[in-house]
Each structure stands twice: as C-alpha cells, then as structure tokens.
Design a protein around this motif. Structure first.
Motif, PDB file in Angstrom:
ATOM      1  N   CYS A  39       0.913  -1.300   0.173  1.00 36.90           N
ATOM      2  CA  CYS A  39      -0.117   0.036  -0.124  1.00 36.90           C
ATOM      3  C   CYS A  39       0.848   1.238  -0.208  1.00 36.90           C
ATOM      4  O   CYS A  39       2.320   1.153  -0.167  1.00 36.90           O
ATOM      5  CB  CYS A  39      -0.955   0.031   1.100  1.00 36.90           C
ATOM      6  SG  CYS A  39      -0.580   0.819   2.541  1.00 36.90           S
ATOM      7  N   THR A  41       1.634   3.308   2.136  1.00 41.19           N
ATOM      8  CA  THR A  41       2.531   3.529   3.261  1.00 41.19           C
ATOM      9  C   THR A  41       3.765   2.702   3.306  1.00 41.19           C
ATOM     10  O   THR A  41       4.993   3.143   3.430  1.00 41.19           O
ATOM     11  CB  THR A  41       1.837   3.190   4.576  1.00 41.19           C
ATOM     12  OG1 THR A  41       0.303   3.518   4.736  1.00 41.19           O
ATOM     13  CG2 THR A  41       2.490   3.203   5.938  1.00 41.19           C
ATOM     14  N   TYR A  50       8.754   7.900   5.830  1.00 41.98           N
ATOM     15  CA  TYR A  50       7.854   7.250   7.090  1.00 41.98           C
ATOM     16  C   TYR A  50       8.596   6.037   7.601  1.00 41.98           C
ATOM     17  O   TYR A  50       9.512   5.461   6.835  1.00 41.98           O
ATOM     18  CB  TYR A  50       6.621   7.175   6.464  1.00 41.98           C
ATOM     19  CG  TYR A  50       5.376   7.189   7.533  1.00 41.98           C
ATOM     20  CD1 TYR A  50       4.918   7.940   8.247  1.00 41.98           C
ATOM     21  CD2 TYR A  50       4.717   5.633   7.612  1.00 41.98           C
ATOM     22  CE1 TYR A  50       4.061   7.842   9.284  1.00 41.98           C
ATOM     23  CE2 TYR A  50       3.559   5.753   8.390  1.00 41.98           C
ATOM     24  CZ  TYR A  50       3.593   6.649   9.167  1.00 41.98           C
ATOM     25  OH  TYR A  50       2.381   6.414  10.406  1.00 41.98           O
ATOM     26  N   HIS A  64       2.422  -4.915   5.986  1.00 40.35           N
ATOM     27  CA  HIS A  64       1.609  -5.033   7.201  1.00 40.35           C
ATOM     28  C   HIS A  64       0.099  -5.447   6.874  1.00 40.35           C
ATOM     29  O   HIS A  64      -0.787  -5.611   7.525  1.00 40.35           O
ATOM     30  CB  HIS A  64       1.232  -3.631   8.062  1.00 40.35           C
ATOM     31  CG  HIS A  64       0.639  -2.332   6.925  1.00 40.35           C
ATOM     32  ND1 HIS A  64       1.507  -1.976   6.120  1.00 40.35           N
ATOM     33  CD2 HIS A  64      -0.495  -1.967   6.604  1.00 40.35           C
ATOM     34  CE1 HIS A  64       1.044  -0.894   5.158  1.00 40.35           C
ATOM     35  NE2 HIS A  64      -0.315  -0.869   5.562  1.00 40.35           N
ATOM     36  N   VAL A  89      -2.315  -5.163  12.880  1.00 40.66           N
ATOM     37  CA  VAL A  89      -1.025  -4.384  12.627  1.00 40.66           C
ATOM     38  C   VAL A  89      -0.512  -3.454  14.096  1.00 40.66           C
ATOM     39  O   VAL A  89       0.658  -3.578  14.374  1.00 40.66           O
ATOM     40  CB  VAL A  89      -1.400  -3.473  11.692  1.00 40.66           C
ATOM     41  CG1 VAL A  89      -0.259  -2.133  11.516  1.00 40.66           C
ATOM     42  CG2 VAL A  89      -1.964  -3.826  10.191  1.00 40.66           C
ATOM     43  N   ARG A  90      -1.521  -2.999  14.786  1.00 36.95           N
ATOM     44  CA  ARG A  90      -1.114  -2.210  15.819  1.00 36.95           C
ATOM     45  C   ARG A  90      -1.118  -2.613  17.054  1.00 36.95           C
ATOM     46  O   ARG A  90      -1.758  -3.756  17.538  1.00 36.95           O
ATOM     47  CB  ARG A  90      -2.238  -0.788  15.931  1.00 36.95           C
ATOM     48  CG  ARG A  90      -1.552   0.379  16.713  1.00 36.95           C
ATOM     49  CD  ARG A  90      -2.252   1.793  16.680  1.00 36.95           C
ATOM     50  NE  ARG A  90      -2.193   2.370  15.423  1.00 36.95           N
ATOM     51  CZ  ARG A  90      -2.454   3.700  15.460  1.00 36.95           C
ATOM     52  NH1 ARG A  90      -2.916   4.287  16.456  1.00 36.95           N
ATOM     53  NH2 ARG A  90      -2.353   4.528  14.513  1.00 36.95           N
ATOM     54  N   GLU A 115       3.529  -0.350  15.294  1.00 43.68           N
ATOM     55  CA  GLU A 115       2.740  -1.036  14.263  1.00 43.68           C
ATOM     56  C   GLU A 115       3.602  -2.036  13.405  1.00 43.68           C
ATOM     57  O   GLU A 115       4.970  -1.547  13.238  1.00 43.68           O
ATOM     58  CB  GLU A 115       2.070   0.201  13.288  1.00 43.68           C
ATOM     59  CG  GLU A 115       1.174   0.944  13.753  1.00 43.68           C
ATOM     60  CD  GLU A 115       0.627   1.981  12.787  1.00 43.68           C
ATOM     61  OE1 GLU A 115      -0.750   2.367  13.025  1.00 43.68           O
ATOM     62  OE2 GLU A 115       1.256   2.314  11.787  1.00 43.68           O
ATOM     63  N   ILE A 118       5.650  -0.980  10.205  1.00 45.57           N
ATOM     64  CA  ILE A 118       5.347   0.367   9.814  1.00 45.57           C
ATOM     65  C   ILE A 118       6.186   1.123  11.193  1.00 45.57           C
ATOM     66  O   ILE A 118       7.279   2.043  10.774  1.00 45.57           O
ATOM     67  CB  ILE A 118       4.168   0.899  10.064  1.00 45.57           C
ATOM     68  CG1 ILE A 118       3.170   0.487   8.814  1.00 45.57           C
ATOM     69  CG2 ILE A 118       4.039   2.667  10.030  1.00 45.57           C
ATOM     70  CD1 ILE A 118       1.770   0.603   8.923  1.00 45.57           C
ATOM     71  N   GLU A 151      -6.875  -6.470   5.929  1.00 47.32           N
ATOM     72  CA  GLU A 151      -6.501  -5.088   6.680  1.00 47.32           C
ATOM     73  C   GLU A 151      -6.794  -4.118   6.018  1.00 47.32           C
ATOM     74  O   GLU A 151      -7.436  -3.132   6.796  1.00 47.32           O
ATOM     75  CB  GLU A 151      -4.899  -5.269   6.822  1.00 47.32           C
ATOM     76  CG  GLU A 151      -4.231  -4.466   7.780  1.00 47.32           C
ATOM     77  CD  GLU A 151      -4.167  -2.949   7.252  1.00 47.32           C
ATOM     78  OE1 GLU A 151      -4.172  -1.909   8.178  1.00 47.32           O
ATOM     79  OE2 GLU A 151      -4.164  -2.334   6.038  1.00 47.32           O
ATOM     80  N   VAL A 155      -9.452  -0.864   7.925  1.00 46.42           N
ATOM     81  CA  VAL A 155      -9.526   0.560   8.056  1.00 46.42           C
ATOM     82  C   VAL A 155     -10.784   1.365   7.482  1.00 46.42           C
ATOM     83  O   VAL A 155     -11.322   2.341   8.075  1.00 46.42           O
ATOM     84  CB  VAL A 155      -8.313   1.084   6.983  1.00 46.42           C
ATOM     85  CG1 VAL A 155      -8.254   2.423   6.779  1.00 46.42           C
ATOM     86  CG2 VAL A 155      -6.917   0.484   7.517  1.00 46.42           C
ATOM     87  N   VAL A 294      -7.836   6.552  11.303  1.00 48.86           N
ATOM     88  CA  VAL A 294      -6.833   5.729  11.223  1.00 48.86           C
ATOM     89  C   VAL A 294      -6.917   4.212  11.840  1.00 48.86           C
ATOM     90  O   VAL A 294      -7.481   4.203  12.955  1.00 48.86           O
ATOM     91  CB  VAL A 294      -5.574   6.429  11.231  1.00 48.86           C
ATOM     92  CG1 VAL A 294      -5.233   6.744  12.803  1.00 48.86           C
ATOM     93  CG2 VAL A 294      -4.282   5.796  10.772  1.00 48.86           C
ATOM     94  N   ASN A 295      -6.300   3.392  11.197  1.00 50.31           N
ATOM     95  CA  ASN A 295      -5.942   2.200  11.703  1.00 50.31           C
ATOM     96  C   ASN A 295      -7.442   1.534  12.059  1.00 50.31           C
ATOM     97  O   ASN A 295      -8.298   1.931  11.714  1.00 50.31           O
ATOM     98  CB  ASN A 295      -5.024   2.168  13.027  1.00 50.31           C
ATOM     99  CG  ASN A 295      -4.526   1.084  13.509  1.00 50.31           C
ATOM    100  OD1 ASN A 295      -4.841   0.354  14.574  1.00 50.31           O
ATOM    101  ND2 ASN A 295      -3.434   0.430  12.620  1.00 50.31           N
TER     102      ASN A 295
HETATM  103  C1  BGC Z   1      -2.216   1.013   7.752  1.00 45.86           C
HETATM  104  C2  BGC Z   1      -2.589   1.544   9.268  1.00 45.86           C
HETATM  105  C3  BGC Z   1      -1.775   2.320   9.969  1.00 45.86           C
HETATM  106  C4  BGC Z   1      -1.289   3.590   9.166  1.00 45.86           C
HETATM  107  C5  BGC Z   1      -0.526   4.430   9.789  1.00 45.86           C
HETATM  108  C6  BGC Z   1      -1.987   2.217   7.127  1.00 45.86           C
HETATM  109  O1  BGC Z   1      -1.359   2.082   6.067  1.00 45.86           O
HETATM  110  O2  BGC Z   1      -3.175   0.402   7.129  1.00 45.86           O
HETATM  111  O3  BGC Z   1      -2.836   0.090   9.926  1.00 45.86           O
HETATM  112  O4  BGC Z   1      -2.318   2.671  11.330  1.00 45.86           O
HETATM  113  O5  BGC Z   1      -0.879   3.170   7.647  1.00 45.86           O
HETATM  114  O6  BGC Z   1       0.744   4.139   9.987  1.00 45.86           O
END
Ligand code: BGC
Length: 349
Positions: A39, A41, A50, A64, A89-90, A115, A118, A151, A155, A294-295
């Motif tokens: 994704c 991210t 990030y 994730h 994830v978190r 996370e 991440i 996942e 969201v 978020v999340n």
């Molecule tokens: C993820 C979330 C995460 C967010 C911020 C997103 O891409 O799906 O699980 O909380 O990024 O880091």
C-alpha cells in the motif's frame, strides 16, 4: 529465511535479504507467509518518508497487509495448524493511555503505539513470522488469497463506523455517499457503504481501466470529473485520496449536516488563510463534521471479516490486479495505471 527489509528514513535501502528466523518473543504462533499486500504506506517507507525500525535495530521488515498459514499454533489460543490468518497491525502503547487500556489502540492518545511493518515492530514480508495468538485473526478459508484484503477492509470498517456514530448527533437519514478515490481503500469503502443500502458514488481520475467497471458491478455510480461536478450534495464523503484539491472540493460539496471522513494521508499542496476561513465558514453554516480515521481495533477486524466473507468473491478477486514474487519486490512497489491492489506472494494458498 528471506525477508524484504528497509532502513526507515533512508531512501533506496530496501532489499530482499537473509535474516534470522523470527524470535519466539514475537509470539507463540508461527506462521508461513502466503501473501502481503502493498500500500501507499509501504511506498512511503521505501522512499524514506515514514517508518521506524525496532529499538536497537537499523532495519525494519516491511509489510502490514498480511496473509499466512499457521505452521505451529503454540500452546495457547484456538488456532490450528493450516489455519489461514491475518495479523493485526497495531499494538497498544506500554503506558497505556486510556484508549489503549480499553483495547482502542486505533485511538491511541500518546502516540507511543507500535505497528508491524511500520513503527518499531517487524512486519510480515518475511517467509515466516510469529504473532501473539490474540493478534492473529483467522480468515474464512474459502477466501483464499482474498484474505490479504482484510487489513485494508478494517481501515474502512472503522471509517464507516465513525461516520455512523457521528451521524447520531442529530436526526440523520443518510442516502448518498461519495467515495473519492477508486484505489483499494475507495473500492472497499464503496463495498461497505453499499452493504448499508446507500446510494454510492465513486470518483476517480481514471476514465478507463478496471475501476469504472468495478464500481458499476457494485451497483454504484462512477464519476471521473472533479468533486464539484458530481451533481448532488452527498450526505457523507469518504475521502480516500489525500489530495488537497479533492479535500477542499469535498468540503464545498458536502450537504448540510453531512460528514466527511478523511482516510488518505497526503502531503503538501497550497494552503492560504483565506481558504482556511472559507472552509471553516462552510463547515459552520452547514453543521458539517470533518473527521480523520486511521487504523482499526478488534471490533473493526470482526466487522471487516464479516464484510469480506459476505462479498462477491469474483468482485473481490478483481481488486488484486498483480502478484509479484518477493525477489521482485521493487516491481511490486511501482504503481501502474491499472493497478488496484498489488500483492507479494510468498507461497501458494
Ligand atoms: C495502515 C494502518 C496504519 C497507518 C498509519 C496504514 O497504511 O493500514 O494500519 O495505522 O498506515 O501508520
């Protein structure tokens, strides 16, 4: 074992490399990776914008959006060898803040949450990974590879829940929803909004390719102009682009008492004091709410699992437009015009 790792905040450092087997401290359940979705991210982390490595480490295992098969269920929990699972994830912050203390880690108040893939915990782009049983979500085996969509669906389950909760502040009978952006999150938002019986509209830049057909196949309406041109005032907007102009237009276009839920994370753009005042005035005069989301917490994982299990499998399978081998991860990170969800496939389902 092999894993896709990156040195966060350093562009160009991603590689497919040999790393040690996952440590038992990472969880009593041992899982063999099947697939991991890519994704925006992940792209941001690889571009050095990030991401955080675990304490004491310089590199982070990416990924994730997981799907794996249980190899060893460990001594506790209800999992069996062979179950298909997705990892939450978190993880709650260690203090914990009031929200993390009650299991709402998605609403963490002090920012010390972690996370997987991440922020400070290794992700799922490794041949094997470990997880705590309470953070492993079993997916309907009939979903097969489509379980990798769980996942991103969580969201959306949270975002739609936020809109519904906020809507209860007054008498509100929402009929129309506009989703901006027909990427995976936007299309899953359209699927979720449809499941609530709403008149769903999806707007994206693309005029051809798979997106318009996927939207129409849901019984929703596709728009390819600007938000100002959709021709109605939506009761709710689920914003999935993170693009400044789309957000500013959404604030002008939303109907009275309408709710805009922002799910995209964008950067930059031009902001002027006048535009801020205009946005505020429009929001005040129409009783609008602009909310960020978020999340997801366990409740949203449960809701997302139900949404995916009930969805048309043929439609869901059209969201996965490309599968790449882990050694070709660089190709998986490239965005091609017709891509919706690209997955890195580690093993067969
Ligand atoms: C993820 C979330 C995460 C967010 C911020 C997103 O891409 O799906 O699980 O909380 O990024 O880091």
């Amino acid at each position: 074992m092999k894993a896709i790792t990156v040195e966060p905040r350093k562009p160009g450092t991603a590689r497919f490399e040999e790393i040690p087997e996952p440590d038992v401290h990472e969880g009593s359940v041992l899982v063999e990776a099947v697939a991991v979705g890519v994704c925006g991210t992940d792209v941001e982390i690889v571009e050095g914008k990030y991401g955080w490595a675990p304490p004491g480490a310089t590199r982070l295992v990416l990924g994730h959006e997981s799907l794996g098969r249980v190899v060893d269920p460990g001594p506790t929990g209800g999992l069996k060898r062979g179950d298909l699972v997705v990892g939450i994830v978190r993880r709650p912050d260690p203090v914990p803040c009031p929200n993390c203390a009650v299991g709402e880690w998605d609403m963490c108040r002090n920012g010390q949450y972690t996370e997987r893939g991440i922020k400070q915990i290794h992700g799922f782009m490794s041949e094997r990974w470990r997880i705590e049983p309470e953070y492993a979500i079993r997916v309907d085996p009939g979903l097969g590879i489509l379980g990798v969509l769980l996942e991103p669906t969580t969201v959306i389950a949270k975002a739609l829940e936020q809109v519904a909760i906020i809507g209860r502040r007054s008498f509100w009978e929402p009929r129309t929803v506009l989703v901006t952006g027909a990427g995976p999150i936007g299309l899953l938002a359209a699927l979720g909004a449809k499941s609530h019986g709403l008149d769903v509209h999806v707007l994206d830049r693309m005029e051809s390719g798979p997106k318009p057909d996927l939207v129409r196949a849901l019984g929703a309406t596709y728009h390819s102009g600007s938000v100002r041109e959709v021709g109605f005032e939506p009761d709710a907007i689920v914003e999935c682009t993170g693009v400044g102009q789309v957000i500013a237009d959404s604030i002008q276009a939303i109907g009275s008492s309408g709710i805009i839920c922002l799910t995209g994370v964008g950067h930059g753009g031009v902001v002027t004091a006048a535009a801020c005042a205009d946005i505020a005035a429009s929001t005040v005069l129409k009783n609008n709410v602009i909310v960020g989301s978020v999340n997801a917490n366990k409740r949203h994982w449960y809701k997302a699992g139900n949404l995916l299990a009930r969805a048309d499998r043929n439609w869901l399978s059209r969201l996965i437009t490309r599968r790449e081998r882990p050694e070709n991860f660089e190709r998986a990170l490239e965005r091609k015009p017709d891509d919706i969800k690209v997955v890195i496939q580690f093993s067969e389902v």
